[in-house]
Design a protein around this motif. Structure first.
Motif, PDB file in Angstrom:
ATOM      1  N   ASN A 152      35.603  37.726  53.956  1.00  0.00           N
ATOM      2  CA  ASN A 152      35.981  36.432  53.756  1.00  0.00           C
ATOM      3  C   ASN A 152      37.334  36.116  53.834  1.00  0.00           C
ATOM      4  OD1 ASN A 152      32.972  35.639  53.218  1.00  0.00           O
ATOM      5  ND2 ASN A 152      33.271  36.639  50.939  1.00  0.00           N
ATOM      6  N   GLU A 153      38.207  35.849  52.343  1.00  0.00           N
ATOM      7  CA  GLU A 153      39.472  35.421  52.605  1.00  0.00           C
ATOM      8  C   GLU A 153      40.570  36.632  52.575  1.00  0.00           C
ATOM      9  OE1 GLU A 153      40.565  32.250  50.111  1.00  0.00           O
ATOM     10  OE2 GLU A 153      38.465  31.454  50.174  1.00  0.00           O
ATOM     11  N   ASN A 154      39.873  37.917  52.525  1.00  0.00           N
ATOM     12  CA  ASN A 154      40.757  38.874  52.556  1.00  0.00           C
ATOM     13  C   ASN A 154      41.707  39.139  53.516  1.00  0.00           C
ATOM     14  OD1 ASN A 154      39.302  39.432  50.094  1.00  0.00           O
ATOM     15  ND2 ASN A 154      38.281  41.516  50.771  1.00  0.00           N
ATOM     16  N   GLY A 155      42.905  39.786  53.592  1.00  0.00           N
ATOM     17  CA  GLY A 155      43.715  40.063  54.829  1.00  0.00           C
ATOM     18  C   GLY A 155      44.867  40.030  54.545  1.00  0.00           C
ATOM     19  N   MET A 156      45.737  40.202  55.778  1.00  0.00           N
ATOM     20  CA  MET A 156      47.164  39.869  55.650  1.00  0.00           C
ATOM     21  C   MET A 156      47.573  38.236  55.815  1.00  0.00           C
ATOM     22  SD  MET A 156      50.543  41.762  57.828  1.00  0.00           S
ATOM     23  CE  MET A 156      50.209  43.255  57.167  1.00  0.00           C
ATOM     24  N   GLY A 214      39.589  47.237  45.548  1.00  0.00           N
ATOM     25  CA  GLY A 214      37.954  47.004  45.039  1.00  0.00           C
ATOM     26  C   GLY A 214      36.974  47.819  45.982  1.00  0.00           C
ATOM     27  N   GLY A 215      37.541  48.489  47.045  1.00  0.00           N
ATOM     28  CA  GLY A 215      36.873  48.997  48.084  1.00  0.00           C
ATOM     29  C   GLY A 215      36.414  48.263  49.151  1.00  0.00           C
ATOM     30  N   PRO A 216      35.770  48.666  50.151  1.00  0.00           N
ATOM     31  CA  PRO A 216      35.571  48.093  51.588  1.00  0.00           C
ATOM     32  C   PRO A 216      34.814  46.729  51.144  1.00  0.00           C
ATOM     33  CG  PRO A 216      35.291  50.231  51.977  1.00  0.00           C
ATOM     34  CD  PRO A 216      35.443  50.129  50.383  1.00  0.00           C
ATOM     35  N   ASN A 217      35.172  45.532  51.750  1.00  0.00           N
ATOM     36  CA  ASN A 217      34.358  44.448  51.584  1.00  0.00           C
ATOM     37  C   ASN A 217      34.150  43.893  50.368  1.00  0.00           C
ATOM     38  OD1 ASN A 217      34.087  44.357  54.557  1.00  0.00           O
ATOM     39  ND2 ASN A 217      32.218  45.719  54.550  1.00  0.00           N
ATOM     40  N   SER A 218      35.262  44.167  49.433  1.00  0.00           N
ATOM     41  CA  SER A 218      35.082  43.677  47.976  1.00  0.00           C
ATOM     42  C   SER A 218      35.839  42.337  47.933  1.00  0.00           C
ATOM     43  CB  SER A 218      35.887  44.813  47.150  1.00  0.00           C
ATOM     44  OG  SER A 218      35.839  44.323  45.912  1.00  0.00           O
ATOM     45  N   GLU A 219      35.189  41.578  46.569  1.00  0.00           N
ATOM     46  CA  GLU A 219      36.113  40.609  46.511  1.00  0.00           C
ATOM     47  C   GLU A 219      37.244  40.856  45.185  1.00  0.00           C
ATOM     48  OE1 GLU A 219      35.424  38.335  48.440  1.00  0.00           O
ATOM     49  OE2 GLU A 219      33.635  38.303  48.945  1.00  0.00           O
ATOM     50  N   PRO A 229      37.205  35.052  47.039  1.00  0.00           N
ATOM     51  CA  PRO A 229      38.157  34.954  46.093  1.00  0.00           C
ATOM     52  C   PRO A 229      39.308  33.951  46.652  1.00  0.00           C
ATOM     53  CG  PRO A 229      38.256  37.189  46.731  1.00  0.00           C
ATOM     54  CD  PRO A 229      37.156  36.382  47.557  1.00  0.00           C
ATOM     55  N   HIS A 230      39.955  33.154  45.736  1.00  0.00           N
ATOM     56  CA  HIS A 230      41.157  32.617  46.218  1.00  0.00           C
ATOM     57  C   HIS A 230      42.655  33.329  45.815  1.00  0.00           C
ATOM     58  CE1 HIS A 230      38.288  29.064  44.663  1.00  0.00           C
ATOM     59  NE2 HIS A 230      38.077  29.353  45.922  1.00  0.00           N
ATOM     60  N   TYR A 231      42.999  33.718  46.956  1.00  0.00           N
ATOM     61  CA  TYR A 231      44.298  34.465  46.866  1.00  0.00           C
ATOM     62  C   TYR A 231      45.589  33.589  47.064  1.00  0.00           C
ATOM     63  CZ  TYR A 231      41.720  38.659  47.880  1.00  0.00           C
ATOM     64  OH  TYR A 231      40.853  40.011  47.698  1.00  0.00           O
ATOM     65  N   GLY A 232      45.340  32.277  47.575  1.00  0.00           N
ATOM     66  CA  GLY A 232      46.591  31.558  47.986  1.00  0.00           C
ATOM     67  C   GLY A 232      47.010  32.269  48.895  1.00  0.00           C
ATOM     68  N   ASP A 235      43.770  30.763  42.150  1.00  0.00           N
ATOM     69  CA  ASP A 235      43.511  31.183  40.935  1.00  0.00           C
ATOM     70  C   ASP A 235      42.342  32.412  40.881  1.00  0.00           C
ATOM     71  OD1 ASP A 235      40.811  30.571  41.889  1.00  0.00           O
ATOM     72  OD2 ASP A 235      40.712  28.443  40.858  1.00  0.00           O
ATOM     73  N   GLY A 236      42.229  32.905  41.832  1.00  0.00           N
ATOM     74  CA  GLY A 236      41.353  34.232  41.820  1.00  0.00           C
ATOM     75  C   GLY A 236      40.065  34.006  41.861  1.00  0.00           C
ATOM     76  N   GLY A 237      39.263  32.805  41.813  1.00  0.00           N
ATOM     77  CA  GLY A 237      37.912  32.615  41.657  1.00  0.00           C
ATOM     78  C   GLY A 237      37.375  32.083  42.888  1.00  0.00           C
ATOM     79  N   ASP A 238      36.184  31.922  43.112  1.00  0.00           N
ATOM     80  CA  ASP A 238      35.485  31.383  44.412  1.00  0.00           C
ATOM     81  C   ASP A 238      34.721  30.196  44.102  1.00  0.00           C
ATOM     82  OD1 ASP A 238      33.298  32.421  42.815  1.00  0.00           O
ATOM     83  OD2 ASP A 238      32.352  33.340  44.454  1.00  0.00           O
ATOM     84  N   GLY A 239      35.131  29.433  43.002  1.00  0.00           N
ATOM     85  CA  GLY A 239      34.571  28.255  43.025  1.00  0.00           C
ATOM     86  C   GLY A 239      34.426  27.941  41.346  1.00  0.00           C
TER      87      GLY A 239
END
Length: 552
Positions: free
Chosen positions: A97-101, A125-130, A175-178, A195-199
C-alpha cells in the motif's frame, strides 16, 4: 494514496475556491520527455517499482537523484543513469500500500560534507504490515566515490511510531504517512507526517488536531547527522508550551504527501493534503515562525466542510488556497514544486505544478495542472497526463521539473520518469564562447573560429548567416558585407542546449589598401657590448699582433 468513498456533494462557502471537475482549457507549450533507465527501458527498480521522488544537491547541475518506492536511490550523472544504486535500502522497507521510501534531501553544504537524509517506513510491524514506523535517517556519500553512499555513516534522526495502538487502527488498509522532507530556506529540516490512519474508521485521525502528538503535522527540526537525533529551533512556535510537541510547526493535516517552498520571499509553503470524502486540498501557509502554528482543519474539517464533531472553537481552520471536489472513484492530490526553468517560457516560471494519483474513472486522474499562487489561483490544465498512477514531482539542480509514476495501474498508467520541457531544452546555466576568429572589418574572404563550452561532452553545431556549416572547417568564398557565425553546444544525454555564442564581422575586399610606409634607414653598427664579447670570446688578432704560442 487511496480512493475516496462516494459521498454526497456539498455546497461550499464563498471563501473557498473550489473546482468541481478538471478544467477543460489547456495552455500549450509544455511536453513530457521520458527519462529512460540504465537498461534503456522505463525508469524503475530491479523489482519493477517506479520512482517516488527526484532531487539534486544544492548547486549541483550534474547529478540528479531518483528515489524508488522500494528503497533504492539512483543517480543520473550528466544525463547518464549509473547502473549501480547510490543507496540500497530495499531490504528495510516494502511497498505494501503506502509503505516505502518517500524522499531524499541534501544538507545545504552537501558539496563539502556529503550529508543527506532519507525518509521511509521501516519494517517494524513485519512484512506487508500497516503498523510500520516512519523514520528519517542521515548518511554521507563515500569519500572515494561521489556517486555512492557510505552506509556505515548512518544515523537515526527521527522515528515516529505507528498509530496501531489507537483504537480502530490495529488493522488498517493503507496508513497515512505523509512523506515529504525538505531543507527549507532557513537551513532546517521540514517533514510532513500523516495522521497514521487509513480513513475515518481509524481514530488516529484525531491525533492530527492534538499538539502533543507528531501525527498529522508539519515538523521543523535541526538534525544532528554526526551523533544522530535533532534539536528544536528556538523560534519554533510551540517551544516552551507544556502541552505541545515543540517540533510542530503546523497541524491538522490528513495525508500531506508533498509540500514545496515558494522560491520567492517570504517563502510561503504550499501543502498538498489528500482528502477523505469530498475534497483534495492545496493549503498555503507562511514559513515565518511568528505566523505559526496554523491549524489546517483535519479532522474537524475537510476543506470548509465539518467532518467530525469532537472539535472546539480553537479548531477554526485556515482556509485552503484551493480544493478539488471529487464525486468518488479517484482522488489523492499530488502537490508539486514551483516551476523555475526559464526555458519553459511564457508565464510558467513561478507557477506551482500539481496533479492527481488515480486508480479509477475520475477525469482528473494523472492530469497535470499549474496554478499562479501569487495571483489568480484558478487551476489550469496543461494538456498533459500520465494516466493512472501519477505519484510525485521533483526538481533537479537546473530547476527542471520531473513527474513520475511508481507502478502499473488499472487505468493505463505505466511506471516511469518524465521531465517537463518547454519548446526547447533547458540551458541549465551552461554557456558557449567563441575564443578566436575574425571581428570588426577585414578584407579576407575566409574565416576560421575556435570555441568552447561549459557543457561537458557537448556536440557542437554551427551556422553562417543562418545556414548550417561545418564547425571544424575553414569558411571560404565569403562575399562582401556583414556575416554572423553562431556555435551551439548540446548534450542529447542531458537534454541540455547551452546558451549559443555568436560573432558578427564585415568583409570588405574593396577597402583601400593601407598607405605604403617609408623604408627604415639602416642602423649604424655599434661596438658589441662587453657581455657579448664575454659570450662569444675576444676579437680576432690584428695583423702584426702576436699570436698566442708564437715565439717573440
Amino acid at each position: 494514496m487511496r480512493a475516496a468513498r462516494m459521498l454526497p456533494a456539498m455546497v461550499l462557502a464563498g471563501w473557498l475556491f473550489m473546482v468541481m471537475t478538471s478544467p477543460a482549457s489547456a495552455a500549450a507549450g509544455l511536453k513530457l520527455v521520458e527519462i529512460k533507465g540504465a537498461d534503456g527501458g522505463r525508469f524503475g527498480s530491479p523489482t519493477g517499482i517506479g520512482p517516488s521522488y527526484v532531487a539534486s544537491p544544492p548547486g549541483d547541475t550534474r547529478r540528479t537523484f531518483v528515489v524508488t518506492q522500494d528503497g533504492y536511490v539512483y543517480v543520473i550523472v550528466d544525463g547518464v543513469v549509473r547502473p549501480e544504486p547510490f543507496l540500497d535500502l530495499h531490504t528495510r522497507t516494502d511497498v505494501h500500500n503506502e509503505n516505502g521510501m518517500f524522499t531524499i534531501a541534501f544538507d545545504p553544504d552537501y558539496t563539502d560534507n556529503g550529508i543527506f537524509y532519507v525518509n521511509f517506513s521501516d519494517l517494524s510491524g513485519g512484512p506487508n504490515s500497516e503498523l510500520d514506523r516512519h523514520t528519517i535517517r542521515a548518511f554521507r556519500r563515500s569519500t572515494a566515490n561521489p556517486d555512492v553512499a557510505d552506509v556505515s555513516t548512518e544515523r537515526e534522526i527521527l522515528t515516529v511510531p505507528s498509530s496501531g495502538s489507537v483504537p480502530g487502527c490495529e488493522t488498517m488498509d493503507s496508513p497515512h504517512y505523509g512523506g515529504q522532507m525538505a531543507v527549507g530556506p532557513d537551513g532546517n529540516l521540514w517533514i510532513s507526517i500523516g495522521d497514521g490512519g487509513d480513513g475515518d474508521d481509524c481514530d488516529s485521525r484525531l491525533l492530527a488536531k492534538d499538539l502533543d502528538d507528531l501525527h498529522g503535522k508539519l515538523l521543523r527540526i535541526t538534525p544532528d547527522p554526526v551523533d544522530g537525533g535533532y534539536t528544536v529551533p528556538a523560534d519554533n512556535p510551540l517551544v516552551g508550551r507544556a502541552d505541545a510537541r515543540p517540533e510542530v510547526f503546523a497541524y491538522g493535516l490528513r495525508n500531506p504527501w508533498r509540500f514545496a517552498f515558494d522560491p520567492q520571499a517570504p517563502h510561503d509553503i504550499v501543502i498538498g493534503d489528500v482528502g477523505e470524502g469530498w475534497f483534495e486540498e492545496l493549503d498555503r501557509i507562511s514559513s515565518d515562525p511568528a505566523d505559526a502554528p496554523r491549524f489546517l482543519g483535519w479532522p474537524c474539517w475537510e476543506a470548509n466542510m465539518p467532518f467530525v464533531g469532537s472539535c472546539t472553537a480553537e479548531h477554526a481552520p485556515t482556509a485552503p488556497m484551493l480544493a478539488h471536489e471529487h464525486a468518488g472513484g479517484c482522488s489523492s492530490i499530488i502537490s508539486g514544486p514551483f516551476l523555475r526553468d526559464p526555458a519553459l517560457g511564457g508565464d510558467y516560471p513561478g507557477r506551482l505544478v500539481y496533479g492527481f494519483f488515480c486508480d479509477g474513472p475520475w477525469p482528473a486522474g494523472g492530469q497535470i495542472h499549474t496554478i499562479d499562487v501569487h495571483g489568480d489561483v484558478t487551476p489550469r490544465y496543461e494538456g498533459l497526463s500520465l494516466g493512472a498512477g501519477l505519484s510525485s514531482f521533483g526538481l533537479d539542480g537546473c530547476g527542471r521539473a520531473y513527474v513520475m509514476s511508481v507502478r502499473e495501474q488499472p487505468g493505463g498508467g505505466k511506471i516511469g520518469l518524465w521531465r517537463i520541457d518547454g519548446d526547447r531544452p533547458s540551458g541549465c546555466g551552461k554557456t558557449t564562447a567563441i575564443t578566436g576568429g575574425p571581428s570588426g572589418t577585414t578584407d579576407a574572404t575566409t574565416a576560421a573560429f575556435t570555441y568552447m563550452s561549459t557543457l561537458a561532452s557537448a556536440t557542437f553545431t554551427c551556422t553562417l548567416d543562418g545556414d548550417d556549416v561545418p564547425c571544424d572547417e575553414e569558411l571560404t568564398g565569403l562575399a562582401d558585407g556583414e556575416h554572423t557565425f553562431t556555435v551551439t553546444a548540446a548534450s542529447a544525454a542531458q537534454g541540455i542546449v547551452a546558451t549559443p555564442a555568436l560573432r558578427t564581422w564585415r568583409v570588405d575586399t574593396a577597402a583601400p589598401a593601407p598607405p605604403p610606409t617609408e623604408p627604415t634607414p639602416p642602423t649604424p653598427p655599434t661596438e658589441p657590448p662587453a657581455a657579448a664579447l664575454a659570450a662569444h670570446g675576444p676579437p680576432p688578432p690584428s695583423a702584426g699582433d702576436p699570436v698566442p704560442g708564437d715565439a717573440a
